[in-house]
Motif scaffolding. Sequence first.
Motif, PDB file in Angstrom:
ATOM      1  N   VAL A  19      17.761  35.653  23.948  1.00 42.51           N
ATOM      2  CA  VAL A  19      19.083  35.300  23.396  1.00 42.51           C
ATOM      3  C   VAL A  19      20.163  36.227  22.991  1.00 42.51           C
ATOM      4  O   VAL A  19      21.239  35.869  23.097  1.00 42.51           O
ATOM      5  CB  VAL A  19      18.788  34.254  21.977  1.00 42.51           C
ATOM      6  N   THR A  20      19.723  37.171  22.273  1.00 42.26           N
ATOM      7  CA  THR A  20      20.617  38.327  21.911  1.00 42.26           C
ATOM      8  C   THR A  20      21.235  38.839  23.076  1.00 42.26           C
ATOM      9  O   THR A  20      22.477  38.891  23.262  1.00 42.26           O
ATOM     10  CB  THR A  20      19.984  39.366  21.122  1.00 42.26           C
ATOM     11  N   SER A  21      20.585  39.076  24.068  1.00 41.84           N
ATOM     12  CA  SER A  21      21.065  39.631  25.292  1.00 41.84           C
ATOM     13  C   SER A  21      22.034  38.596  25.916  1.00 41.84           C
ATOM     14  O   SER A  21      23.214  38.992  26.378  1.00 41.84           O
ATOM     15  CB  SER A  21      19.813  39.982  26.512  1.00 41.84           C
ATOM     16  N   ALA A  22      21.660  37.184  26.037  1.00 47.19           N
ATOM     17  CA  ALA A  22      22.712  36.304  26.550  1.00 47.19           C
ATOM     18  C   ALA A  22      23.959  36.231  25.537  1.00 47.19           C
ATOM     19  O   ALA A  22      25.114  36.305  26.312  1.00 47.19           O
ATOM     20  CB  ALA A  22      22.063  34.977  26.409  1.00 47.19           C
ATOM     21  N   LYS A  23      23.732  36.688  24.394  1.00 48.71           N
ATOM     22  CA  LYS A  23      25.113  36.488  23.520  1.00 48.71           C
ATOM     23  C   LYS A  23      25.965  37.564  23.891  1.00 48.71           C
ATOM     24  O   LYS A  23      26.957  37.473  23.740  1.00 48.71           O
ATOM     25  CB  LYS A  23      24.561  36.247  22.111  1.00 48.71           C
ATOM     26  N   GLU A  24      25.360  38.740  23.994  1.00 45.77           N
ATOM     27  CA  GLU A  24      25.869  40.277  24.197  1.00 45.77           C
ATOM     28  C   GLU A  24      26.831  39.878  25.785  1.00 45.77           C
ATOM     29  O   GLU A  24      28.008  40.287  25.755  1.00 45.77           O
ATOM     30  CB  GLU A  24      25.140  41.250  24.466  1.00 45.77           C
ATOM     31  N   VAL A  25      26.137  39.146  26.686  1.00 46.00           N
ATOM     32  CA  VAL A  25      26.730  38.872  27.930  1.00 46.00           C
ATOM     33  C   VAL A  25      27.836  38.239  27.997  1.00 46.00           C
ATOM     34  O   VAL A  25      28.907  38.422  28.208  1.00 46.00           O
ATOM     35  CB  VAL A  25      25.585  38.567  29.010  1.00 46.00           C
ATOM     36  N   ASP A  26      27.724  37.246  27.268  1.00 52.06           N
ATOM     37  CA  ASP A  26      28.887  36.294  26.854  1.00 52.06           C
ATOM     38  C   ASP A  26      29.996  37.104  26.295  1.00 52.06           C
ATOM     39  O   ASP A  26      31.268  36.611  26.531  1.00 52.06           O
ATOM     40  CB  ASP A  26      28.605  35.068  26.084  1.00 52.06           C
ATOM     41  N   GLY A  28      30.831  40.198  26.560  1.00 52.14           N
ATOM     42  CA  GLY A  28      31.325  40.736  27.549  1.00 52.14           C
ATOM     43  C   GLY A  28      32.393  39.920  28.823  1.00 52.14           C
ATOM     44  O   GLY A  28      33.452  40.314  28.843  1.00 52.14           O
ATOM     45  N   TYR A  29      31.612  38.891  29.100  1.00 50.85           N
ATOM     46  CA  TYR A  29      32.536  37.823  29.894  1.00 50.85           C
ATOM     47  C   TYR A  29      33.889  37.253  29.156  1.00 50.85           C
ATOM     48  O   TYR A  29      34.889  37.488  29.682  1.00 50.85           O
ATOM     49  CB  TYR A  29      31.768  36.706  30.245  1.00 50.85           C
ATOM     50  N   ASP A  30      33.803  37.040  27.883  1.00 53.48           N
ATOM     51  CA  ASP A  30      34.714  36.700  27.099  1.00 53.48           C
ATOM     52  C   ASP A  30      35.992  37.637  27.129  1.00 53.48           C
ATOM     53  O   ASP A  30      37.089  37.384  27.374  1.00 53.48           O
ATOM     54  CB  ASP A  30      34.418  36.265  25.470  1.00 53.48           C
ATOM     55  N   SER A  31      35.774  39.064  26.912  1.00 53.38           N
ATOM     56  CA  SER A  31      36.728  40.058  27.080  1.00 53.38           C
ATOM     57  C   SER A  31      37.292  40.099  28.470  1.00 53.38           C
ATOM     58  O   SER A  31      38.460  40.425  28.474  1.00 53.38           O
ATOM     59  CB  SER A  31      35.891  41.550  26.752  1.00 53.38           C
ATOM     60  N   ALA A  61      27.085  45.138  26.913  1.00 57.40           N
ATOM     61  CA  ALA A  61      27.889  44.133  27.776  1.00 57.40           C
ATOM     62  C   ALA A  61      29.411  44.160  27.197  1.00 57.40           C
ATOM     63  O   ALA A  61      30.169  43.991  28.115  1.00 57.40           O
ATOM     64  CB  ALA A  61      27.290  42.911  27.638  1.00 57.40           C
ATOM     65  N   LYS A  62      29.635  44.234  26.074  1.00 57.19           N
ATOM     66  CA  LYS A  62      30.935  44.110  25.695  1.00 57.19           C
ATOM     67  C   LYS A  62      31.767  45.249  26.234  1.00 57.19           C
ATOM     68  O   LYS A  62      32.968  45.311  26.444  1.00 57.19           O
ATOM     69  CB  LYS A  62      30.970  44.094  23.966  1.00 57.19           C
ATOM     70  N   THR A  63      31.225  46.518  26.088  1.00 63.10           N
ATOM     71  CA  THR A  63      31.950  47.628  26.771  1.00 63.10           C
ATOM     72  C   THR A  63      32.142  47.358  28.109  1.00 63.10           C
ATOM     73  O   THR A  63      33.077  47.854  28.344  1.00 63.10           O
ATOM     74  CB  THR A  63      31.078  48.986  26.085  1.00 63.10           C
ATOM     75  N   ALA A  64      31.250  47.079  28.799  1.00 65.56           N
ATOM     76  CA  ALA A  64      31.207  46.855  30.118  1.00 65.56           C
ATOM     77  C   ALA A  64      32.418  45.744  30.394  1.00 65.56           C
ATOM     78  O   ALA A  64      33.203  45.929  31.511  1.00 65.56           O
ATOM     79  CB  ALA A  64      30.017  46.404  30.801  1.00 65.56           C
ATOM     80  N   ALA A  67      35.778  47.179  29.766  1.00 66.39           N
ATOM     81  CA  ALA A  67      35.967  48.257  30.891  1.00 66.39           C
ATOM     82  C   ALA A  67      36.422  47.405  32.379  1.00 66.39           C
ATOM     83  O   ALA A  67      37.521  47.709  32.829  1.00 66.39           O
ATOM     84  CB  ALA A  67      34.855  49.351  31.179  1.00 66.39           C
ATOM     85  N   VAL A  68      35.883  46.493  32.586  1.00 66.20           N
ATOM     86  CA  VAL A  68      36.132  45.568  33.952  1.00 66.20           C
ATOM     87  C   VAL A  68      37.397  45.161  33.750  1.00 66.20           C
ATOM     88  O   VAL A  68      38.238  45.285  34.608  1.00 66.20           O
ATOM     89  CB  VAL A  68      34.939  44.766  34.162  1.00 66.20           C
ATOM     90  N   GLY A  69      37.669  44.584  32.746  1.00 64.10           N
ATOM     91  CA  GLY A  69      38.766  43.724  32.402  1.00 64.10           C
ATOM     92  C   GLY A  69      40.227  44.694  32.375  1.00 64.10           C
ATOM     93  O   GLY A  69      41.134  44.282  33.046  1.00 64.10           O
ATOM     94  N   GLU A  70      39.880  45.807  31.907  1.00 65.15           N
ATOM     95  CA  GLU A  70      40.982  46.828  31.601  1.00 65.15           C
ATOM     96  C   GLU A  70      41.305  47.343  33.339  1.00 65.15           C
ATOM     97  O   GLU A  70      42.586  47.539  33.358  1.00 65.15           O
ATOM     98  CB  GLU A  70      40.697  47.762  30.726  1.00 65.15           C
ATOM     99  N   VAL A  71      40.545  47.756  33.919  1.00 61.19           N
ATOM    100  CA  VAL A  71      40.534  48.449  35.296  1.00 61.19           C
ATOM    101  C   VAL A  71      41.130  47.305  36.187  1.00 61.19           C
ATOM    102  O   VAL A  71      41.836  47.343  37.040  1.00 61.19           O
ATOM    103  CB  VAL A  71      39.301  48.863  35.724  1.00 61.19           C
ATOM    104  N   ALA A  72      40.687  46.138  36.011  1.00 66.32           N
ATOM    105  CA  ALA A  72      41.168  44.972  36.766  1.00 66.32           C
ATOM    106  C   ALA A  72      42.519  44.721  36.626  1.00 66.32           C
ATOM    107  O   ALA A  72      43.480  44.594  37.493  1.00 66.32           O
ATOM    108  CB  ALA A  72      40.466  43.742  36.573  1.00 66.32           C
ATOM    109  N   THR A  73      42.903  44.899  35.165  1.00 64.49           N
ATOM    110  CA  THR A  73      44.366  44.641  34.862  1.00 64.49           C
ATOM    111  C   THR A  73      45.090  45.782  35.179  1.00 64.49           C
ATOM    112  O   THR A  73      46.327  45.412  35.744  1.00 64.49           O
ATOM    113  CB  THR A  73      44.409  44.271  33.367  1.00 64.49           C
ATOM    114  N   LYS A  74      44.935  47.076  35.015  1.00 69.50           N
ATOM    115  CA  LYS A  74      45.792  48.080  35.065  1.00 69.50           C
ATOM    116  C   LYS A  74      45.683  48.544  36.607  1.00 69.50           C
ATOM    117  O   LYS A  74      46.932  49.026  37.105  1.00 69.50           O
ATOM    118  CB  LYS A  74      45.229  49.370  34.050  1.00 69.50           C
TER     119      LYS A  74
END
Length: 259
Positions: A19-26, A28-31, A61-64, A67-74
């Motif tokens: 559950v904790t892992s799924a919450k963390e992944v979410d 990351g997706y939200d970011s 996951a939040k950091t990932a 980073a993914v969102g920032e690289v995609a945008t920039k």
Amino acid sequence: GKKVMPLSAAVAGIGAAAVTSAKEVDEGYDSIIKKTGATGDALDDLKEQMDDIFKDLPVDAKTAGDAVGEVATKFGLTGDELEGVTKQFLEFAEVNETDVVTAIGSTQSVMKKFGVDTKDTNLVLGKMTSTSQKTGISMDTLETSLETNGSTLKEMGLTLGESVDLLGSFEKSGIDSSKAMTSLKKAQQKAVKEGKSLGSTLKSAVSRIKSAKTETEALQIATDVFGKQGAAEMTQAIREGRLALDEIDGSMTQYANTV
């Protein structure tokens, strides 16, 4: 006498971790969604890259996701290219103890300013990392200096690699970069007036300052090249061998695998 955890407790523990892992992944997706505004297939692609990074690197996951969102945008990247560049930045941030989102934004800004292609991101990150290790300049200071002085350095005819070398040499020599930049602007003006490149003007000045028979003669040469304000500091640093302006080459190709 060995106590064994009841099966029910073990299963509950596994469930809580999941559950904790799924919450963390979410998170990351939200970011990713917040940074890119992506939906549908485009969002699925970004999520897939984040999942791979989260699995392959020791980051949360939040950091990932950040980073993914920032690289995609920039950088405007997708797919495997996005994943590769994002991993490079995460490793770069870890090695240099700097914030990954800040590093992505600063590096993209500087690369764009100097006209460096996205495919050479690993060379830029390697060059900056190596320079930081050799000179002691912090990555935050180096990136800020590149952003602040980038336009001026480019106008002087310096490449991004040469600019990184130069700012690192200022740090190593103990010279304040803002004062040194003022001196270099004077040198650039002199070079333009004489129809020469900044590089040749600096090499000539360094050679003459080093070989000057007296401090007074060296100071006169430095004043002519760097202006009155920075002459004394530049003279001392050059004659003591702390500032090697004639050794700046700016090559980046050998730093591809540094990070």
